[in-house]
Design an enzyme around this catalytic site. Structure first.
Site, PDB file in Angstrom:
ATOM      1  N   HIS A 306       0.857  -1.188   0.000  1.00 34.94           N
ATOM      2  CA  HIS A 306       0.000   0.000   0.000  1.00 34.94           C
ATOM      3  C   HIS A 306       0.889   1.232   0.000  1.00 34.94           C
ATOM      4  O   HIS A 306       1.938   1.252   0.618  1.00 34.94           O
ATOM      5  CB  HIS A 306      -0.900   0.018   1.247  1.00 34.94           C
ATOM      6  N   ASP A 363      -7.947  -5.287   0.017  1.00 36.20           N
ATOM      7  CA  ASP A 363      -8.411  -6.147  -1.080  1.00 36.20           C
ATOM      8  C   ASP A 363      -8.029  -7.614  -0.911  1.00 36.20           C
ATOM      9  O   ASP A 363      -8.424  -8.446  -1.729  1.00 36.20           O
ATOM     10  CB  ASP A 363      -7.829  -5.628  -2.399  1.00 36.20           C
TER      11      ASP A 363
HETATM   12  C1  SDX Z   1      -6.303   0.159  -2.786  1.00 37.12           C
HETATM   13  O1  SDX Z   1      -4.420   4.585  -1.961  1.00 37.12           O
HETATM   14  C2  SDX Z   1      -5.409   4.024  -1.311  1.00 37.12           C
HETATM   15  O2  SDX Z   1      -5.795   4.412  -0.252  1.00 37.12           O
HETATM   16  C3  SDX Z   1      -6.014   2.836  -2.046  1.00 37.12           C
HETATM   17  C4  SDX Z   1      -7.025   1.998  -1.265  1.00 37.12           C
HETATM   18  C5  SDX Z   1      -8.295   2.757  -0.986  1.00 37.12           C
HETATM   19  O3  SDX Z   1      -9.023   2.370  -0.049  1.00 37.12           O
HETATM   20  O4  SDX Z   1      -8.622   3.682  -1.768  1.00 37.12           O
HETATM   21  O5  SDX Z   1      -6.448   1.559  -0.056  1.00 37.12           O
HETATM   22  C6  SDX Z   1      -7.447   0.767  -2.073  1.00 37.12           C
HETATM   23  O6  SDX Z   1      -6.062   0.516  -3.908  1.00 37.12           O
HETATM   24  C7  SDX Z   1      -5.418  -0.815  -2.049  1.00 37.12           C
HETATM   25  C8  SDX Z   1      -4.197  -1.274  -2.913  1.00 37.12           C
HETATM   26  C9  SDX Z   1      -4.705  -2.355  -3.900  1.00 37.12           C
HETATM   27  N1  SDX Z   1      -3.618  -2.688  -4.861  1.00 37.12           N
HETATM   28  C10 SDX Z   1      -3.023  -3.889  -4.792  1.00 37.12           C
HETATM   29  O7  SDX Z   1      -3.194  -4.707  -3.885  1.00 37.12           O
HETATM   30  C11 SDX Z   1      -2.084  -4.148  -5.978  1.00 37.12           C
HETATM   31  C12 SDX Z   1      -0.762  -4.742  -5.464  1.00 37.12           C
HETATM   32  N2  SDX Z   1      -0.039  -3.656  -4.733  1.00 37.12           N
HETATM   33  C13 SDX Z   1       0.996  -2.938  -5.479  1.00 37.12           C
HETATM   34  O8  SDX Z   1       0.650  -2.707  -6.813  1.00 37.12           O
HETATM   35  C14 SDX Z   1       1.476  -1.706  -4.697  1.00 37.12           C
HETATM   36  O9  SDX Z   1       1.713  -2.123  -3.425  1.00 37.12           O
HETATM   37  C15 SDX Z   1       0.621  -0.460  -4.653  1.00 37.12           C
HETATM   38  C16 SDX Z   1       0.236   0.035  -6.006  1.00 37.12           C
HETATM   39  C17 SDX Z   1      -0.605  -0.696  -3.850  1.00 37.12           C
HETATM   40  C18 SDX Z   1       1.458   0.637  -3.952  1.00 37.12           C
HETATM   41  O10 SDX Z   1       2.502   0.918  -4.815  1.00 37.12           O
HETATM   42  P1  SDX Z   1       3.599   2.038  -4.413  1.00 37.12           P
HETATM   43  O11 SDX Z   1       3.275   2.718  -3.156  1.00 37.12           O
HETATM   44  O12 SDX Z   1       3.842   2.858  -5.622  1.00 37.12           O
HETATM   45  O13 SDX Z   1       4.835   1.151  -4.036  1.00 37.12           O
HETATM   46  P2  SDX Z   1       5.959   0.740  -5.036  1.00 37.12           P
HETATM   47  O14 SDX Z   1       5.330   0.207  -6.291  1.00 37.12           O
HETATM   48  O15 SDX Z   1       6.916   1.873  -5.143  1.00 37.12           O
HETATM   49  O16 SDX Z   1       6.608  -0.508  -4.276  1.00 37.12           O
HETATM   50  C19 SDX Z   1       7.699  -0.333  -3.400  1.00 37.12           C
HETATM   51  C20 SDX Z   1       8.482  -1.645  -3.521  1.00 37.12           C
HETATM   52  C21 SDX Z   1       8.872  -1.959  -4.971  1.00 37.12           C
HETATM   53  O17 SDX Z   1      10.014  -2.799  -4.915  1.00 37.12           O
HETATM   54  P3  SDX Z   1      11.501  -2.066  -5.101  1.00 37.12           P
HETATM   55  O18 SDX Z   1      11.449  -1.337  -6.409  1.00 37.12           O
HETATM   56  O19 SDX Z   1      11.650  -1.157  -3.895  1.00 37.12           O
HETATM   57  O20 SDX Z   1      12.478  -3.233  -5.094  1.00 37.12           O
HETATM   58  O21 SDX Z   1       7.621  -2.731  -3.102  1.00 37.12           O
HETATM   59  C22 SDX Z   1       7.417  -3.600  -4.209  1.00 37.12           C
HETATM   60  C23 SDX Z   1       7.730  -2.819  -5.452  1.00 37.12           C
HETATM   61  O22 SDX Z   1       8.147  -3.675  -6.522  1.00 37.12           O
HETATM   62  N3  SDX Z   1       5.994  -3.985  -4.161  1.00 37.12           N
HETATM   63  C24 SDX Z   1       5.536  -5.208  -4.397  1.00 37.12           C
HETATM   64  C25 SDX Z   1       4.148  -5.129  -4.184  1.00 37.12           C
HETATM   65  N4  SDX Z   1       3.818  -3.883  -3.840  1.00 37.12           N
HETATM   66  C26 SDX Z   1       4.962  -3.173  -3.830  1.00 37.12           C
HETATM   67  N5  SDX Z   1       6.168  -6.346  -4.766  1.00 37.12           N
HETATM   68  C27 SDX Z   1       5.368  -7.432  -4.935  1.00 37.12           C
HETATM   69  N6  SDX Z   1       4.021  -7.458  -4.738  1.00 37.12           N
HETATM   70  C28 SDX Z   1       3.386  -6.312  -4.373  1.00 37.12           C
HETATM   71  N7  SDX Z   1       2.071  -6.300  -4.191  1.00 37.12           N
END
Ligand code: SDX
Length: 426
Positions: A306, A363
């Site tokens: 998140h 989720d």
């Molecule tokens: C919702 O914003 C809100 O409030 C949203 C929400 C709401 O109520 O409105 O809470 C609802 O959207 C919840 C989130 C649902 N999405 C998912 O579950 C999709 C999977 N999650 C990822 O796509 C990700 O965690 C996000 C999009 C939710 C957050 O992305 P960020 O904050 O941009 O984080 P990032 O992509 O910069 O990740 C940081 C690191 C990265 O690795 P490095 O480059 O540092 O090596 O964490 C890794 C990412 O690759 N990472 C993951 C991951 N989420 C982040 N690696 C594997 N699986 C994941 N799910």
């Protein structure tokens, strides 16, 4: 708002003084509104360190895993309130007394009859269209019908629109579900609860008496509360941006529905369930965890991570309890739940996820509950959209109440410098 000062110097130039703002809760914030006039912009793609507005509606502490709606903790609301009461709290800031609640409830049920013209719009879609595509189009189409509540500068219009959307989003959503199955549309009943009406409109038959299952009704009501608002998430930021130009409310909500559909946002509940089904068994989990960590693999652990929560999403904790309750009540197979719980355990003991503070989010478990209730995965984000409509409206109204300023960010330009044009096609 408490104000202190910060000093910024760039390459030894004259120091720039910035106010340091403190809200009632949360981190200190540098007020950079004067920077543009002094020749500087800030660069923050994805707004990882940027506050876009001030708001009194919802507070999140990502490190502590705290979520407050108008100061009330989300777990207290989920366990002791109901969705319409939470709608009142989000829209008006205080808990309603009984008289205020019944008046509010009545002002919503007054709009339970959706304009028949919408049926023609729905019937223009292929029956196998994704319900989020249909919902997005139908919501925007309300602007072709409700001309009596389109003037965003009139508070009465904004109030009327709020009640109309709260009443009609679940009706349109259930129509999308019924239409995809070739079933007749069912209208809500004034004597059913908000959640009870969603189950009734989706699953009842015109020829049978429908009895709402109280356990499922309560579970769905909790899910609606948990999804009602969440500060400046992508879809709420969308409605603030679209609304800042003075666009009509129905087009604003349609834009928010479109943003929510993305798999990184509200589409993650559908993607998470499909992921759990693809994993299938506990034995397959290590392979998928490896893929989630592989930078060359686009696979992400859906329902995990998140932007704000670097601790447990408090909503995921409540959701997990609801999951156990519904699965036990329905006596359905718990295969997916077992995969989800083992996946959560292994990820939370894996250094990759620990170092990046990746926890289950709202989720992760919701899809298992909704599927057990008989709701197809294509409708999961639609349920999220129904719930979040009140949050979108609350922020849209708050923005209007405080005076509109059109959202117009700048950029870091990295394209060509000036050059003369010589056509190659003459
Ligand atoms: C919702 O914003 C809100 O409030 C949203 C929400 C709401 O109520 O409105 O809470 C609802 O959207 C919840 C989130 C649902 N999405 C998912 O579950 C999709 C999977 N999650 C990822 O796509 C990700 O965690 C996000 C999009 C939710 C957050 O992305 P960020 O904050 O941009 O984080 P990032 O992509 O910069 O990740 C940081 C690191 C990265 O690795 P490095 O480059 O540092 O090596 O964490 C890794 C990412 O690759 N990472 C993951 C991951 N989420 C982040 N690696 C594997 N699986 C994941 N799910």
């Amino acid at each position: 708002m408490d104000k202190k000062k910060a000093t910024l110097t760039v390459d030894g130039t004259v120091p720039i003084e910035l106010d340091v703002l403190r809200g009632s809760l949360g981190q200190k914030e540098l007020d950079i509104r004067t920077l543009g006039a002094q020749g500087y912009f800030t660069f923050d793609p994805g707004f990882t360190s940027t506050a876009s507005c001030q708001s009194k509606i919802t507070y999140i502490d990502g490190d502590q895993g705290v979520l407050l709606y108008r100061g009330f903790p989300i777990d207290q609301l989920a366990l002791n309130s109901n969705y319409l009461e939470v709608c009142y709290i989000l829209l008006y800031g205080e808990t309603p007394n009984l008289d205020q609640f019944y008046k509010f409830q009545g002002s919503v049920t007054n709009h339970f009859v959706l304009h028949e013209q919408i049926h023609h719009i729905l019937r223009g879609f292929c029956r196998n269209s994704h319900p989020m595509a249909m919902l997005c189009a139908m919501t925007g189409a309300l602007a072709t019908i409700y001309h009596d509540s389109m003037d965003v500068n009139r508070k009465t219009h904004r109030d009327l629109t709020a009640k109309r959307l709260l009443a009609q989003m679940p009706i349109m959503a259930s129509m999308c579900y019924r239409y995809s199955r070739g079933k007749p549309f069912i209208y809500p009943r004034n004597d059913f609860s908000y959640a009870g009406n969603i189950l009734y409109m989706m699953f009842s038959s015109p020829s049978d008496k429908y009895v709402v299952n109280p356990i499922l009704e309560r579970a769905l009501d909790c899910i609606l509360i948990l999804h009602a608002d969440h500060e400046q998430n992508a879809s709420t930021s969308t409605i603030r941006t679209v609304g800042s130009s003075g666009a009509n409310p129905f087009s604003c909500i349609a834009a928010a529905v479109a943003s929510l559909w993305g798999p990184s946002h509200g589409g993650a509940n559908e993607a998470c369930l499909l992921m759990l089904e693809e994993i299938g068994t506990v034995e397959n989990i290590p392979l998928f965890l490896q893929r989630a960590k592989d930078k060359n693999d686009s696979f992400r652990l859906m329902g995990f991570g998140h932007r704000v929560y670097k601790n447990y999403d408090p909503r995921a904790m409540v959701m997990r309890d609801i999951c156990h309750e519904v699965l036990n009540h329905l006596e359905v197979k718990k295969d997916l739940m077992e995969v989800a719980m083992k996946l959560e355990y292994l990820a939370l003991h894996d250094s990759y996820f620990i170092e990046r503070k990746l926890y289950p989010n709202v989720d992760f478990y919701s899809g298992i509950i909704l599927q057990a209730m008989g709701i197809p995965s294509s409708m999961f984000t639609v349920i999220f959209a129904i719930a979040r409509t009140v949050g979108w409206i609350a922020h849209w109204k708050e923005m209007h109440d405080e005076g509109l300023k059109i959202a117009r960010p700048r950029q870091l330009y990295t394209g060509y410098t000036r050059r003369n044009f010589n056509s190659k096609i003459k």
